[in-house]
Write an enzyme that holds these catalytic residues in place. Sequence first.
Site, short mmCIF file in Angstrom:
data_model
loop_
_atom_site.label_atom_id
_atom_site.label_comp_id
_atom_site.label_asym_id
_atom_site.label_seq_id
_atom_site.Cartn_x
_atom_site.Cartn_y
_atom_site.Cartn_z
N LYS A 34 -29.55 -68.43 -4.49
CA LYS A 34 -28.59 -69.42 -3.86
C LYS A 34 -28.23 -68.72 -2.50
O LYS A 34 -27.88 -67.32 -2.73
CB LYS A 34 -27.52 -69.82 -4.50
CG LYS A 34 -27.82 -70.86 -5.63
CD LYS A 34 -26.64 -70.97 -6.35
CE LYS A 34 -27.19 -72.25 -7.81
NZ LYS A 34 -27.35 -73.56 -6.99
N ARG A 90 -32.73 -78.40 -16.01
CA ARG A 90 -33.39 -79.36 -16.58
C ARG A 90 -34.35 -78.76 -17.65
O ARG A 90 -34.95 -79.25 -18.53
CB ARG A 90 -33.96 -80.30 -15.73
CG ARG A 90 -35.03 -79.47 -14.40
CD ARG A 90 -35.03 -80.29 -13.34
NE ARG A 90 -34.13 -80.27 -12.61
CZ ARG A 90 -33.79 -80.79 -11.23
NH1 ARG A 90 -35.00 -81.68 -10.68
NH2 ARG A 90 -32.78 -80.96 -10.55
#
Length: 497
Positions: free
Chosen positions: A272, A346
């Site tokens: 990030k 996920r």
Amino acid sequence: MLEINAVAAAVDPLQVRCGALILNAASARRSNLWQRLNVGLNGRLDALETAGEIPRGQGEVCRLDTPEEGIQAQRLVFVEIGERAGISETNVALSRAFESVARVDAVAVALATLPLALEAGTRSTVEAALLSAYRFDRFRTQPPTLGVSRLSRLLLIGGSDEAAAAAVVVVNATNRARDLQNLPPNHLGPADLAKRATVIADNHPRLSVEIHGEDWLRARGWGAFSAVAQGGAGSAKLIVLRHDAASPSRERPVLGLVGKGITFDTGGLVLKPARGLVGMKFDMSGAAVVLEATAAIAELGLPIDVITVVGAAENLPGAGAYRPDDVITARNGRTIEVRDTDAEGRLVLADCLDYVGACGATHVIDVATLTEAAGIALGDTHAALFGNDQAFSDLVRGAGEATGDRAWQLPLTERHRELLASAVADLVNEPARRLAGASVAARFLQEFVGERPWVHLDIAVVASRSSEQAGTGAPGGTGWGVRLLVEAASQLAAAVS
Ligand code: BES
Ligand code: MN
Ligand code: MN
């Protein structure tokens, strides 16, 4: 410790001795209470009302000192809560009222003036008092004074002792979840989350816990969770916390709760940017919320079996980290092409959802800080809700409305499945086209839940708030979801018993 006492509804609020009396201006205006207050204040109330100093806007607060004889409260706190205010608006307004008298030790609330029934009014008041008093000061070496609540006695005029006791259990669980969320990532890693689950289980005879490490996961084919874990130097933990109810409902629904427990999300090799890293300690919020909600369910003795599964890991880059282009095999046998190592939540949830089903959960709710897209769509008032069974989705959404943890349903369709098509595997973890990010992530999870009723709550933005953010309460973790989950568990137990 806060001592809470219900006072009979018949008791005159003006005769209750306390440091501050909170009442709803909107309702007082319409009742004879207004005239009596005005007389008690030697006409000062009407004068202030004419001068426009008593609040008229929803959630506004005004404080009056009352040296006069006819009123036993040392201060009056008028808060404007309109007739149409729901639980959330009432909670926010009451929190502001409590914040305005943070330095007062005994506070009374005239519940009859709230636009809520006895139980809901009691709950809302107890929550506002305890949630607004919350602070996270563990890492301050200078003891703070400013803004520290001195509240030690709460008098609920027209309240219910039982409803208050239940509210205390839930709100304490919410504040414990906030503590876990707020702990920095160098103080709370996967092993610390596991330790907390162990302490929770030790405190309740009807709870038991199992903790497993990465070898256990790899040996049992948890390929999706293991891929994320492999960058984290062996720190990942699977936490399974079970509640075996004393008297489970006759048809025995088993509630499966699944929480995302990424104690820090760097994005992995798809690192990030600097701005995106700050706040990624909150990526374990789902885990905090399901663990503490399970503790509250046990403390309340709700008649429902619960299996709570948390995948705890750090998502780190490094020599061992999983890569974009890797193809991994999930616990249920599906193959997944990794395209973005920052779509790690996920993957962890995929194996946990599959497992909770295999353990016998009949209904599943997962809670996860999964996508920024959920927050972009809905802002900070509502979490995003997805489900495969409308009746169960309605139950969960209703539980949120009833407690102030609001959620809004977003679509989950076969088009979202098409977007997850891969050139080499059964699924990609993130499509190249950035469409409907929250729905696509939810549709990915659906591949791992089977046919049982399931709800996914994406809490990416509601899980925490920054210091600059408007609203009430301390910055940091919000504990969003604890109240909703306890209410949903209670309704699910009642629905089938
Ligand atoms: N933990 C983040 C989601 C998140 C982002 C929570 C910002 C709170 C604030 C999650 O793992 C993530 O990185 N999501 C990506 C998904 C993308 C890579 C498909 C996102 O939201 O950008
Ligand atoms: Mn991520
Ligand atoms: Mn994440």
